[in-house]
Every structure is written in C-alpha cells, then in structure tokens.
Design an enzyme around this catalytic site. Sequence first.
Site, PDB file in Angstrom:
ATOM      1  CE  LYS A 132      -1.610   2.939   2.128  1.00 44.49           C
ATOM      2  NZ  LYS A 132      -1.364   4.365   1.854  1.00 44.49           N
TER       3      LYS A 132
ATOM      4  N   GLY B 239      -4.361   1.569   4.729  1.00 43.00           N
ATOM      5  CA  GLY B 239      -3.226   0.796   5.245  1.00 43.00           C
ATOM      6  C   GLY B 239      -3.530   0.148   6.588  1.00 43.00           C
TER       7      GLY B 239
ATOM      8  CB  CYS C 131      13.775   8.869   7.585  1.00 44.92           C
ATOM      9  SG  CYS C 131      14.568   7.590   6.604  1.00 44.92           S
TER      10      CYS C 131
HETATM   11  P1  NAD Z   1       3.080   8.995   6.907  1.00 47.74           P
HETATM   12  O1  NAD Z   1       3.322   8.376   8.230  1.00 47.74           O
HETATM   13  O2  NAD Z   1       2.129  10.115   6.792  1.00 47.74           O
HETATM   14  O3  NAD Z   1       2.557   7.883   5.873  1.00 47.74           O
HETATM   15  C1  NAD Z   1       3.292   6.711   5.595  1.00 47.74           C
HETATM   16  C2  NAD Z   1       2.353   5.674   5.005  1.00 47.74           C
HETATM   17  O4  NAD Z   1       1.371   5.320   5.988  1.00 47.74           O
HETATM   18  C3  NAD Z   1       1.556   6.159   3.788  1.00 47.74           C
HETATM   19  O5  NAD Z   1       1.397   5.080   2.884  1.00 47.74           O
HETATM   20  C4  NAD Z   1       0.207   6.530   4.394  1.00 47.74           C
HETATM   21  O6  NAD Z   1      -0.855   6.498   3.469  1.00 47.74           O
HETATM   22  C5  NAD Z   1       0.066   5.453   5.446  1.00 47.74           C
HETATM   23  N1  NAD Z   1      -0.843   5.759   6.555  1.00 47.74           N
HETATM   24  C6  NAD Z   1      -1.226   6.962   7.030  1.00 47.74           C
HETATM   25  N2  NAD Z   1      -2.047   6.822   8.087  1.00 47.74           N
HETATM   26  C7  NAD Z   1      -2.157   5.499   8.309  1.00 47.74           C
HETATM   27  C8  NAD Z   1      -2.832   4.712   9.284  1.00 47.74           C
HETATM   28  N3  NAD Z   1      -3.569   5.267  10.248  1.00 47.74           N
HETATM   29  N4  NAD Z   1      -2.717   3.366   9.230  1.00 47.74           N
HETATM   30  C9  NAD Z   1      -1.957   2.781   8.280  1.00 47.74           C
HETATM   31  N5  NAD Z   1      -1.289   3.474   7.329  1.00 47.74           N
HETATM   32  C10 NAD Z   1      -1.391   4.814   7.337  1.00 47.74           C
HETATM   33  O7  NAD Z   1       4.514   9.392   6.344  1.00 47.74           O
HETATM   34  P2  NAD Z   1       4.852  10.163   4.997  1.00 47.74           P
HETATM   35  O8  NAD Z   1       4.504  11.599   5.157  1.00 47.74           O
HETATM   36  O9  NAD Z   1       4.305   9.413   3.837  1.00 47.74           O
HETATM   37  O10 NAD Z   1       6.457  10.003   4.961  1.00 47.74           O
HETATM   38  C11 NAD Z   1       7.313  10.811   5.692  1.00 47.74           C
HETATM   39  C12 NAD Z   1       7.702  10.137   6.983  1.00 47.74           C
HETATM   40  O11 NAD Z   1       8.293   8.869   6.705  1.00 47.74           O
HETATM   41  C13 NAD Z   1       8.757  10.902   7.761  1.00 47.74           C
HETATM   42  O12 NAD Z   1       8.413  10.896   9.128  1.00 47.74           O
HETATM   43  C14 NAD Z   1      10.031  10.102   7.544  1.00 47.74           C
HETATM   44  O13 NAD Z   1      10.993  10.226   8.534  1.00 47.74           O
HETATM   45  C15 NAD Z   1       9.496   8.729   7.463  1.00 47.74           C
HETATM   46  N6  NAD Z   1      10.435   7.855   6.756  1.00 47.74           N
HETATM   47  C16 NAD Z   1      11.155   6.943   7.482  1.00 47.74           C
HETATM   48  C17 NAD Z   1      12.077   6.138   6.832  1.00 47.74           C
HETATM   49  C18 NAD Z   1      12.886   5.126   7.602  1.00 47.74           C
HETATM   50  O14 NAD Z   1      13.393   4.209   6.965  1.00 47.74           O
HETATM   51  N7  NAD Z   1      13.022   5.236   8.904  1.00 47.74           N
HETATM   52  C19 NAD Z   1      12.278   6.266   5.463  1.00 47.74           C
HETATM   53  C20 NAD Z   1      11.540   7.212   4.764  1.00 47.74           C
HETATM   54  C21 NAD Z   1      10.602   8.000   5.421  1.00 47.74           C
END
Ligand code: NAD
Length: 491
Positions: free
Chosen positions: A186, A224, A296
């Site tokens: 997803k 998700g 990140c």
């Molecule tokens: P996000 O948490 O908003 O969303 C991530 C994913 O989760 C998306 O697919 C989103 O649709 C889904 N999602 C949102 N709400 C959900 C829920 N309640 N239940 C299940 N799924 C849900 O993050 P983003 O804005 O897409 O990405 C940026 C974030 O990702 C930053 O905090 C960054 O640090 C983090 N990130 C971490 C890594 C790592 O490897 N540690 C790598 C890249 C990005």
Amino acid sequence: MTQAMVVTGEERLLVDGVLRPARSGRVFETLNPATEEVLGVAADGAAEDMDEAIAAARQAFDETTWSTDVGHRVACLRQLRDAFVDHAEELRGLTVAEAGAPLSMTHHAQLDSPVESLAWVADLAESYEWERDLGVAAPLGLPSHRWIRREATGVVGAITPWNVPHQINLAKLGPALAAGNTVVLKPAPDTPWCATVLGRLVAEETDIPPGVVNVVASSDHALGALLATDRRVDQVSFTGSTATGRKVMAAAAGTVKKVFLELGGKSAFVVLEDADLAAACATAAFTVATHAGQGCAITTRLLVPRRLFDEAVEATANVLAGLPAADPVDPGTVCGPLISARQRDRVEGYLRLAVEEGGSFVCGGGRPDGLDRGYFIEPTLVVGVPNSARVAQEEIFGPVLCVIPHDGDDAAVALANDSAYGLSGSVWSRDRDRAIAVAGRIRTGTIGVNGGLWFSPDVPFGGYRQSGVGRESGVAGFEEYLETKSLAEPA
Ligand code: NAD
C-alpha cells in the site's frame, strides 16, 4: 520551468495477478510537485480491493510452493531486477516527476541502488543457511537431535511513504519475497505510480505467481490500517512518520502480528573541536539540501564547538547558498521541491515556529524568488534555538538545519542523545579513535564517521528509540521476514 519529460505511469492496481481498476471505478490524481501539474490518475483502491488483495496473498502463501521453492524465488527476483533495468529511463522520468526527486539522486538512492539491492537479496537467499544443525543434547535425560529451520513469516502488509518510493518499496518487497512471503503493498497517496508501475513489471515481466505480489494504491491513508488489523496478514512492515507508526503498532496489537517499523529521525551532525571544519560544514549543508531535506536519515541538527560557532555557521551558509531550491530535472539540482502543498505548509509552520522560539535565519527561511509554481522552500539555516526547542526536537522533513553550540565531546554526546529519535548521525574529528568513541556513545542505528557512507544493500538500517523497531537491508533486514522453527527427534 521544468522541461517536458517522458513519464509513463500505470493506472491499475495489481490484485491476484491481474492489473485492474478499483472495484468502485474511482481514480485519484497524481501530481508533479515541481510544476503542480496533474500527471495522470491511479485507481483509487478501497476496502473491497484490499480485502481481495489480502485473500490472494493468503492463498498464494498457503496453496502454492512459493514459500518453499527458493530457486524459483531467486529467479523471479532476478527477472524483476532486469525488468527495472530495462525500464530504467522511464522510471527515472517517473521518479523525478512524481516524487520530485532531483535527477542526480535517481542515479543512486532513488533508483539505481535499490534496483541492485534486488540482485543482492536474490544472491543472499540462494546462499542462505535455511537449516542449522544444533547437534544432540539430553536436557531431560532423552538424547535428542535438534535443528533450526528458518521459514517465511507468511503474508506481509507493506505500507510505504513517498520520499524515496522505489527504494522503500523494493527494500520491503525484495527481502520479503526472497524469504518466501507474499506481499500486499500500500503506497503513499502522493506517489501511487511508483508502486503501480512496479506492479505492472511484476505482472508482465516476471514469473512471480498470481497473488504473491499485490499493489493497492489509494487516496485514503487509512486503507493501510486494514493491513495492520486483518488476521490473515502475519506481519506489517511500515515506513513513515513516528505518529503513524504508533497507530500501526497499536492497530496490529489486536491480532498480535509481527510489526516492523522504520520511522522518523532528527539526527545529529557532530563536529568535534579538531575536525576539518570546512569539509564537515560542506557535508552538513549538502546533506540537508538533498531532496529538500525529505529523508528520514538526513542530519538536521548541526552540533559545533562553541568557539567555532560563527565560523561553522558562515561556512555552512556559504555552501547552502550554492544549493538553491531548483528544477529537479536539472542534473545539477540537489534541492528539489517538497512533495505537496500540505508538506510545504507544514515546513512553513515550523519556520514560523523557529522565529517564535527565538531563532533567526542565516539563509533561506521561505519560498525562493522566481519559482512561482511548485512546492519549493529555500535551504534554511536556523541559529539561536536551543536543542530543547521544538524545531530542534521535531522532524520537519524539509531543508532546515538548526546549528547548536556544544562545549566538548561529552556535551556533544548529551545533546545528540537528547532526542526522542535515534535513526542516523555523523561525527567528525581528525582523530579517528576519538570520532569512533563518540559515535559509539550516540544512541542511533546508523552513523557515519568523517563522511563515511553506510547506505548499501548489505548494511542494516533502522532506528533506536522512536525511530523504529527492526532493521531494513543486510542479513538482519532479510531475517526480519523469517520465523524460526525449532525441531527435535530422538537421537
Ligand atoms: P506517513 O506516516 O504520513 O505515511 C506513511 C504511510 O502510511 C503512507 O502510505 C500513508 O498512506 C500510510 N498511513 C497513514 N495513516 C495510516 C494509518 N492510520 N494506518 C496505516 N497506514 C497509514 O509518512 P509520509 O509523510 O508518507 O512520509 C514521511 C515520513 O516517513 C517521515 O516521518 C520520515 O521520517 C518517514 N520515513 C522513514 C524512513 C525510515 O526508513 N526510517 C524512510 C523514509 C521516510
């Protein structure tokens, strides 16, 4: 501004081996964040599509030889790697257009490196010790021969963000498949095509059986959550913000499934008194400007010796001045756009907060002149905020670097560790042993010493504390997707 590029997307979901629209027939738009233009649409998956995808993944796991036929899996992963290579140029265009990734980044972290990670994990699965003999022992007086078998976890629900879409999609799909799992992916609503094109390559250019890989794009973030709550899913593998990770972990508790979390960061870039200041500051500036700070593991707190503070600020600002927010299609661009208007609003909110918290901008601090389309923010250097300020504690996910003075190695370690996160970091000193000693005291999952790079398929990546649970990449990343079965027979 942005020149026309060839961008090939994919509207359809992949469910049970079939590329198809959403059952509802609904679609949603995907945008180019550098131009604000609509690139096209993707099928808007909903609960019924997710239900079918989970059922297909369950059936493929339970009723085919996928989980036991490692030779077939290895061959399929090599086909997928070759398919990515064959389509590399259209995928490059897509990554720049949909994720706003600077073109230069597609030659490493955004595309070419993740594609090669498929080859690496295929080799690993081929040579992996799937069974280990533990010999004979008689703990209760009955001599028994014992051995351990590693087995796939089952159905993996993979939830991914938009910032490095191919890298994260493949960092989940590669090891999960190599280990023998089936997957429902997803992706983030901001980058659906990067995932649906992957689905098309799986369906059309590999022998991966139907149901083994399913891709359900959706405009609905909450879709998700079904992967976390559904009892047919054995493991949820999530990358995204810590706030969402918490919700996923809580949702998964009801069915007590394995939860693998890669979350946010606020990593420290520690410059010690004897460091090569110019090299350190140039690296810190380049890092925070890269992909507009949307990584990140990007270091966003620059900790410098108090005596060298002004010199460090000037050196960093001078380098940032040469890395302006610009068209990601230009091969020289380091800082492209933010992904969306929403993300730009969020970053601008933090810029206002920096001022409210007593900070000021040495450079940047807002939108660039001359770019009236696209979600751009200038690389920004903040001074005058303590490490306890919200802008120094919370993940901004934009090109914003806070410079904070320290009073020696112990104080620098304490500041670096004064964070809810622990994902990455950097330490600089001309004395290698001193730098490595400081690196050892920082509570973080990855750390570079004097500019060393850890980003590679064989190196585990992940967070301490609220930056995550588990490791991606490397043998440790592969083993996240395995169960351990212990067997014994009378000796
Ligand atoms: P996000 O948490 O908003 O969303 C991530 C994913 O989760 C998306 O697919 C989103 O649709 C889904 N999602 C949102 N709400 C959900 C829920 N309640 N239940 C299940 N799924 C849900 O993050 P983003 O804005 O897409 O990405 C940026 C974030 O990702 C930053 O905090 C960054 O640090 C983090 N990130 C971490 C890594 C790592 O490897 N540690 C790598 C890249 C990005």
